[in-house]
Design an enzyme around this catalytic site. Sequence first.
Site, short mmCIF file in Angstrom:
data_model
loop_
_atom_site.label_atom_id
_atom_site.label_comp_id
_atom_site.label_asym_id
_atom_site.label_seq_id
_atom_site.Cartn_x
_atom_site.Cartn_y
_atom_site.Cartn_z
N HIS A 29 38.51 64.25 80.35
CA HIS A 29 39.45 63.23 79.65
C HIS A 29 38.65 61.67 80.13
O HIS A 29 37.88 61.89 81.14
CB HIS A 29 41.06 62.92 80.75
CG HIS A 29 42.22 62.37 80.00
ND1 HIS A 29 42.26 62.43 78.44
CD2 HIS A 29 42.53 61.16 80.30
CE1 HIS A 29 43.45 61.92 78.33
NE2 HIS A 29 43.43 61.17 79.51
N HIS A 54 45.07 54.82 77.79
CA HIS A 54 44.82 56.27 76.90
C HIS A 54 45.28 57.07 76.07
O HIS A 54 46.87 57.12 75.97
CB HIS A 54 44.57 57.23 78.20
CG HIS A 54 45.78 57.56 79.16
ND1 HIS A 54 45.45 58.84 79.45
CD2 HIS A 54 47.07 57.51 78.84
CE1 HIS A 54 46.69 58.96 79.89
NE2 HIS A 54 47.56 58.35 79.56
N CYS A 88 40.49 61.27 73.29
CA CYS A 88 40.59 59.83 74.24
C CYS A 88 39.19 59.48 74.22
O CYS A 88 38.77 58.61 74.61
CB CYS A 88 40.70 60.65 75.63
SG CYS A 88 39.34 62.10 75.83
#
Length: 397
Positions: free
Chosen positions: A357, A369, A309
């Site tokens: 994240h 993402h 990420c």
Amino acid sequence: MAPHRKPRPTGRTRAGIRTPALATAALTSVALLSQTATAAPSDDDRPSLEEVEKKVDDLYRQAGSATENYNAAKERTTKQKKKVDTLLDDVAKRTEKLNEAREELGSFAAAQYRNGASAPDQASLLLADNPQDYFDQNQLMDRLTDRQKQAVDAYVTEQADAAEQRRTASDSLEKLTESQNALKTSKAKVQAKLAEARELLSTLTAEEKARLAAIEQREREEADRKAEELARRQAAQQASQEAPSTQGAQETQGGTAAGTETSPVTSGTTAPVEDSTYAAKATKVLAFARAQIGKPYVWGATGPGSYDCSGLTQAAWKAAGVDLPRTTYDQVAAGTTVPLADARPGDLVFFYDNIGHVGIYIGNGMMIHAPKPGTYVREESIFYDGESSIHSVVRPA
């Protein structure tokens, strides 16, 4: 007369030794307990699909957090190794210069001996911690020329600097070892969490997996609905912000026509310079991010074939000329925090209390993402894991 003995009762213990009858009963009990412990759980003991999903999601989140720790440890290790390599190279060069200077000092001592001084001990000079002390002890210092004395002083200084550099290199080597150990620990944690998640999913039947997929589909639909709600709120907010500017522009135009003196008002259709600059960068960020859609998530990866990420967000903003830190923990501090309602395309959306994240906001409640292992870079609602999972929105500087 023969001695009479009372018979021992069956199942008793004598002198700490268990009799066969009781031993047999004990072994039987142990066997039954063992069978009970290893028996497959009944359907009533099996967790529900919702519980399985929650557990798997928790494991993936923990793996994500461990991945960011791994990224941080890897970055520290890389920097520390470069520093150590540079220091060791410098130490080697300085040692070579010291050896050359030591030989030169030896030639000075030999020359003075030829001029009548006491015989110099070349081995002692080569091993001396302080050549100046050596020259003093051998009554040679007064006989040296100014140039030779300067060489001795320079050597002594160089020798002290070399010793300090060796200590610095030693300390850096210790820190490198610590970073390498932290890297191994973080890697092991990621692998353990992912293995646990895979093991848990492997216990599901085909029917359970289908039902789990249906649950996840309903959650995605709910996330999309929330994204649409956010898009409507943002559109309404933007319209309300533009309305006063438009009205002011009309009043200015009317005042000018009537010949009255009024201050110029910027039209609402003209964006401030800083807004247009950010929008131009965001356009490059989103173009890069969209080009990565479909590439696999691989923890620790920074492209170009795969990403995790924070690796994706770092690479996307790099395409716009902005250097972001490697980890989510550092990226969250690399800009200005803005309310979710004010999020713009290009902003970074961070998730969970541990900031494990991050995704790139593209507008209308959606983001691009790299979700988790086993998935690919994709567009998805920022509410993919519930509204409460959103930690913050940051606009990179």
